[in-house]
Write a protein that holds these residues in place. Structure first.
Motif, PDB file in Angstrom:
ATOM      1  N   VAL A  39       1.238  -1.329   0.287  1.00  9.57           N
ATOM      2  CA  VAL A  39       0.011  -0.308  -0.002  1.00  9.57           C
ATOM      3  C   VAL A  39       1.204   1.365   0.128  1.00  9.57           C
ATOM      4  O   VAL A  39       1.893   1.333   0.362  1.00  9.57           O
ATOM      5  N   GLY A  85      -8.943   0.955   1.146  1.00  5.79           N
ATOM      6  CA  GLY A  85      -9.898   0.344   1.006  1.00  5.79           C
ATOM      7  C   GLY A  85     -10.837   0.672  -0.278  1.00  5.79           C
ATOM      8  O   GLY A  85     -11.939  -0.302  -1.252  1.00  5.79           O
ATOM      9  N   ILE A 130      -2.364   0.089  -4.372  1.00  4.70           N
ATOM     10  CA  ILE A 130      -2.689  -1.007  -3.884  1.00  4.70           C
ATOM     11  C   ILE A 130      -1.574  -1.726  -5.099  1.00  4.70           C
ATOM     12  O   ILE A 130      -2.154  -2.389  -6.084  1.00  4.70           O
ATOM     13  N   ARG A 155     -11.688  -5.288  -4.257  1.00  3.41           N
ATOM     14  CA  ARG A 155     -11.547  -5.063  -2.721  1.00  3.41           C
ATOM     15  C   ARG A 155     -12.213  -6.584  -2.734  1.00  3.41           C
ATOM     16  O   ARG A 155     -11.818  -7.101  -1.360  1.00  3.41           O
ATOM     17  N   ASN A 208      -9.058  -8.819  -3.899  1.00  2.00           N
ATOM     18  CA  ASN A 208      -7.635  -8.950  -2.416  1.00  2.00           C
ATOM     19  C   ASN A 208      -7.358  -8.077  -1.235  1.00  2.00           C
ATOM     20  O   ASN A 208      -6.722  -8.256  -0.464  1.00  2.00           O
ATOM     21  N   ILE A 209      -8.975  -7.926  -1.072  1.00  3.76           N
ATOM     22  CA  ILE A 209      -9.077  -7.504   0.447  1.00  3.76           C
ATOM     23  C   ILE A 209      -9.633  -7.443   1.738  1.00  3.76           C
ATOM     24  O   ILE A 209     -11.119  -7.677   1.172  1.00  3.76           O
ATOM     25  N   PHE A 240     -11.759  -6.589   4.294  1.00  3.88           N
ATOM     26  CA  PHE A 240     -12.265  -5.646   5.703  1.00  3.88           C
ATOM     27  C   PHE A 240     -12.609  -6.096   7.000  1.00  3.88           C
ATOM     28  O   PHE A 240     -13.561  -7.573   7.001  1.00  3.88           O
ATOM     29  N   PRO A 282      -6.744 -12.838   2.076  1.00  4.37           N
ATOM     30  CA  PRO A 282      -6.472 -11.704   1.033  1.00  4.37           C
ATOM     31  C   PRO A 282      -4.844 -11.569   1.368  1.00  4.37           C
ATOM     32  O   PRO A 282      -4.593 -12.254   1.926  1.00  4.37           O
ATOM     33  N   LEU A 340      -4.688  -8.609   1.429  1.00  8.06           N
ATOM     34  CA  LEU A 340      -4.599  -7.119   2.087  1.00  8.06           C
ATOM     35  C   LEU A 340      -6.071  -7.368   3.732  1.00  8.06           C
ATOM     36  O   LEU A 340      -6.424  -7.262   2.451  1.00  8.06           O
ATOM     37  N   LEU A 365      -7.802  -5.300   6.001  1.00 12.31           N
ATOM     38  CA  LEU A 365      -7.973  -3.386   6.781  1.00 12.31           C
ATOM     39  C   LEU A 365      -8.859  -4.381   7.673  1.00 12.31           C
ATOM     40  O   LEU A 365      -9.789  -4.326   7.684  1.00 12.31           O
TER      41      LEU A 365
END
Ligand SMILES: Nc1ncnc2c1ncn2[C@@H]1O[C@H](COP(=O)(O)OP(=O)(O)OP(=O)(O)O)[C@@H](O)[C@H]1O
Ligand SMILES: [Mg+2]
Lengths: 409, 230
Positions: free
Chosen positions: B4, B54, B66, B83, B86-87, B89, B162, B164, B166
């Protein structure tokens, strides 16, 4: 497809989260659908009956006349072909039922009264299958052949003329030279019809007797053809048209009886309007339900967007939800309609109100007609319009900003 | 590799007639595999920063990358895909879809990703067991405590591995034992799968797991230190 399943499950769950609202809405859709179909079936039943009665009075899905006959049904406007030529043309052309007839205005006089009628000179055997007169139910007897010297009139006309079977009446009309053509007939039978107007308007005599009396040799006023379905007369029409030239006019029954013809044409338009009107009433509830359903889950929609659902999926989810609601409501409504119309198929006796309706050509029994086309129409209209009505709430739902939904506590 | 990269981010909110700088020329880089703890007093801008990273909230100015993709100019659809793929939450305020059960919530992201049912089921059951929710799979959020819900949210965030994660106050509703277990789980993922974690928290205990502590105040970074796990 996979996505559709995922969205459908969500939609289904959301639908049942607020039981009460969903059930209220379902009932509204079901009742609305029921009303659409039930009313449509009654109306169609009524119109069918009117048309059936009407057609049987002017029998023949397709008719041919002298081109001037429909404007002026006098004895002068006869068909150019002789009866013999007609038989040659149509006899072997494969028509299931057809008949040629003399049809002129006439005056019937008894010792006490006289009345204007439509005089029909017929061959009773040729018309047996499609005549509106049930030969067997005639008081006295019906005509026995084209040379029968008797007359059959309606029971109501007999009342008016104060005559009865066995008495004599005089029938008076004009010959082609505008000379009075009249003759005395013995009343041999009285027929009965659904409507009093019919019983008052027609007098039947033998075809040859009529030709003789009117001095028209071997000619007739009209030829009538009956096909399989009065709703689809084109095949018969084409077949008839192929057998004749320009000297005669070939007409569909809708052209001969424009009132009934228009009626039938208007029917489908009327159904559509009725269905749409009910839908409009429903649509307020539907849109309101959807707006509420979306509003109370702004955060959940935001969450789904935040987790990576695309706006289009949110849109789809709301639309699926709306379609499910409609589909279930429609199903219940359809079943309800079916369940209420089925038991009435034997006919509803509306004689209490029917007197006033006779002027519209309605008879005293109403047979609801659950037409599959009407049911499909109602369902399709509701689904299509329902889809359109849900677009706006669904679109708004898909435009939410995820972050606002997530961060608000 | 940089996981990031934030360059000169600014985000101003208007509250009444007052401008609040939630992000004030903030720049920060996080390398792949880092375990970062984001700390600040309430209102320091942690949530705003996580949302920006995000792709949930577009900053007024600055750039966000990202991996090697610049995301502050992506369309909504592209951001959604990013999202989704890859992410993971964990949100501060609102996390679970109320009409879905714990297991269905955990499977939600995988479902949207299109993971086959059998695989989803296996993964979600395993992760629920790991976060200590075995036996609660069929409960809906309303039938679970705040802490249990929080753990479902964590499970969902990490279940599809994922790159990443967050997490905004992931331990907010948890007792110290459960929160320690969660942090162990995060650490393990971080170490074995090289997952990058950025966690916003007030919790001293959580901070002790972080390899890097970033302190914020009024939308700026006021401290950035490496530390060795306790
Ligand atoms: N949507 C918004 N509208 C107006 N102001 C906002 C909005 N979101 C955040 N803020 C303000 O921006 C600043 C930073 O908020 P943010 O939520 O990022 O802080 P935080 O560090 O997450 O706080 P907390 O620890 O309480 O979660 C705060 O002053 C907040 O009031
Ligand atoms: Mg916050």
């Amino acid at each position: 497809m996979h996505m559709f399943f995922v969205l459908s499950r969500l939609a289904w769950r959301y639908l049942w989260r607020n039981h009460r609202r969903t059930i209220v809405m379902l009932s509204a859709i079901a009742v609305g659908t029921w009303a659409m179909i039930f009313m449509t079936a009654l109306t169609r039943g009524m119109v069918d009956q009117m048309i059936a009665d009407g057609i049987s009075v002017i029998p023949g899905h397709v008719q041919i006349h002298n081109p001037d006959y429909l404007d002026d049904p006098s004895v002068n406007n006869r068909i150019a072909y002789t009866d013999t030529e007609l038989t040659a043309r149509f006899g072997n052309a494969g028509f299931s039922s057809w008949a040629s007839r003399v049809r002129v205005p006439a005056v019937v006089t008894s010792e006490r009264e006289s009345r204007g009628v439509t005089l029909l000179g017929i061959d009773p055997e040729a018309e047996r299958s499609f005549s509106f007169v049930d030969y067997a139910a005639v008081d006295g007897r019906f005509l026995e052949g084209p040379d029968d010297k008797g007359v059959v009139i309606g029971a109501k006309l007999a009342d008016t003329l104060e005559t009865r079977v066995g008495k004599r009446i005089v029938i008076m009309s004009q010959d082609p030279d505008n000379e009075i053509a009249d003759r005395g007939f013995r009343v041999v039978g009285l027929f009965h019809a659904e409507m009093e107007a019919t019983e008052e308007s027609y007098a039947f005599i033998g075809k040859h007797t009529a030709q003789d009396m009117l001095r028209i040799g071997d000619t007739v006023s009209e030829v009538v053809f009956v096909g399989d379905d009065y709703r689809d007369v084109e095949p018969v029409f084409d077949k008839v048209a192929a057998q004749v030239d320009d000297s005669v006019l070939v007409s569909r029954w809708t052209e001969v009886d424009t009132y009934l013809g228009t009626m039938m044409g208007m029917m489908d338009g009327f159904m559509l309007i009725w269905v749409i009107v009910i839908f409009l009433a429903l649509s307020f509830g539907l849109v309101n339900t959807l707006v509420m359903a979306v509003f109370e889950r702004i955060r959940e929609i935001g969450l789904m967007l935040a987790l990576g659902m695309k706006p289009a999926m949110i849109l789809g989810q709301i639309i699926i939800e709306s379609m499910m609601l409609l589909a279930v409501g429609l199903l219940i409504g359809d079943l309800l309609a079916w369940a209420t119309i089925k038991p009435l198929e034997g006919g509803i006796d509306i004689s209490v109100v029917a007197k006033g309706m006779e002027m519209f050509g309605a008879s005293s029994m109403l047979y609801p007609n659950l037409d599959i086309g009407d049911v499909i129409l109602a369902n399709v209209v509701v689904l299509v319009l329902g889809f359109l009505a849900s677009l706006s709430p669904a679109w708004r739902a898909s435009r939410y900003e995820p972050v606002e939904a997530i961060t608000k506590v | 590799m940089t996981a990031v990269r934030c360059i000169d981010l600014c985000k101003t909110y208007r509250q009444g007639d007052q401008d609040i700088k939630a992000l004030d020329h903030l720049s920060v880089d996080v390398e792949k595999g880092e375990f970062v703890c984001l700390m600040s007093p309430s209102g320091g801008g942690k949530t705003t920063l996580l949302n920006a990273i995000g792709g949930l909230d577009i900053p007024d100015s600055g750039e966000i990358w990202i991996a090697d993709e610049r995301i502050d100019r992506m369309s909504k659809g592209q951001l959604a895909d990013l999202r989704l793929a890859n992410i993971g939450f964990v949100f501060q305020a609102y996390n679970l879809i109320p009409v879905l059960t714990a297991q269905e919530n955990v499977e939600f992201v995988m479902q949207v990703q299109g993971v086959a049912a059998a695989e989803r089921r296996a993964k979600s059951l395993a992760i629920l067991e790991e976060v200590g929710l075995k036996g609660l799979e069929t409960r809906r959020p309303a039938e679970m405590s705040g802490g249990q819900q929080q753990r479902v949210a964590v499970a969902r965030a990490i279940v599809s591995r994922p790159e990443l994660v967050l997490a905004d106050e992931p331990t907010a509703n948890l007792d110290s034992k459960t929160s320690a277990e969660l942090m162990e789980l995060f650490t393990e993922l971080n170490e074995h799968h090289n997952t990058t974690f950025i966690i916003a928290t007030h919790d001293q205990h959580v901070q002790s797991y972080a390899k890097r502590l970033v302190r914020m105040l009024d939308g700026r970074i006021v401290g950035d230190v490496e530390q060795h796990a306790a």
